[in-house]
Design a protein around this motif. Structure first.
Motif: not given
Length: 185
Positions: A31-32, A40-45, A51-54
């Motif tokens: 997704l990234i 952008a991924v964070a906004q999508e999900i 959290s996305v980076n973790r």
């Protein structure tokens, strides 16, 4: 999503030449790459960029079930779009679409014939123009009922009227009470 949308989605998944990433880390990495950034991924999900980076680093190995489902759906929607488009184009121009269903079919017929709806299990190959109409309607945001009508018209022409050699007085076919519906192209 309606029954027809689900059937098209299943047929698209069957066309994959390579399976999408299964692990959370792999899905987030994909997704990234698709969306360009963790933000952008964070906004999508619906989570924070931290959290996305973790997830990406592997510091968190599991997401909450609702977030995991959202991530999986986001990956599935973006996975192999060229394969999907190629298969849909082939179905709409030369191959056609095969519809397998068990549903109650009703129709309008001339007086003196039986027009009572009854359950039938049918597998019918519809010509490319019906596939084209179905994909165009789906892309335009048509309702499940509108897409059912396209399939019903195809069934009327191909199955009930056998290309115009029988039941020529049959004017309207309706698909109701669908037990299951599956598409292949």
């Amino acid at each position: 999503m309606g029954e027809i949308d689900d059937a098209i989605e299943r047929a698209d998944r069957e066309a994959f030449t390579k399976q999408p990433p299964k692990t959370l880390k792999g899905q987030i990495g994909y997704l990234i790459r698709q969306l360009g950034s963790a933000k952008a991924v964070a906004q999508e999900i619906g989570v924070t960029a931290d959290s996305v980076n973790r997830y990406r680093r592997g510091a968190r190995k599991h997401a909450r079930p609702d977030i995991a489902a959202t991530i999986e759906e986001a990956v599935r929607q973006r996975w192999q779009p060229l394969v999907r488009k190629r298969r849909q184009k082939q179905a709409a121009t030369t191959g056609g679409i095969t519809v397998e269903t068990r549903a109650r079919f009703g129709y309008t017929a001339p007086i003196g014939t039986t027009d009572d709806g009854r359950f039938r299990r049918l597998t019918v190959h519809l010509p490319p123009d019906y596939a084209q109409r179905l994909f165009t309607a789906r892309d335009a945001g048509a309702s499940d009922q509108q897409m059912r009508q396209i399939i019903a018209e195809g069934f009327r022409e191909v199955y009930f009227q056998d290309g115009g050699s029988r039941a020529v007085g049959l004017s309207d076919v309706a698909i109701n009470d669908i037990d299951y519906l599956d598409l292949d192209y």
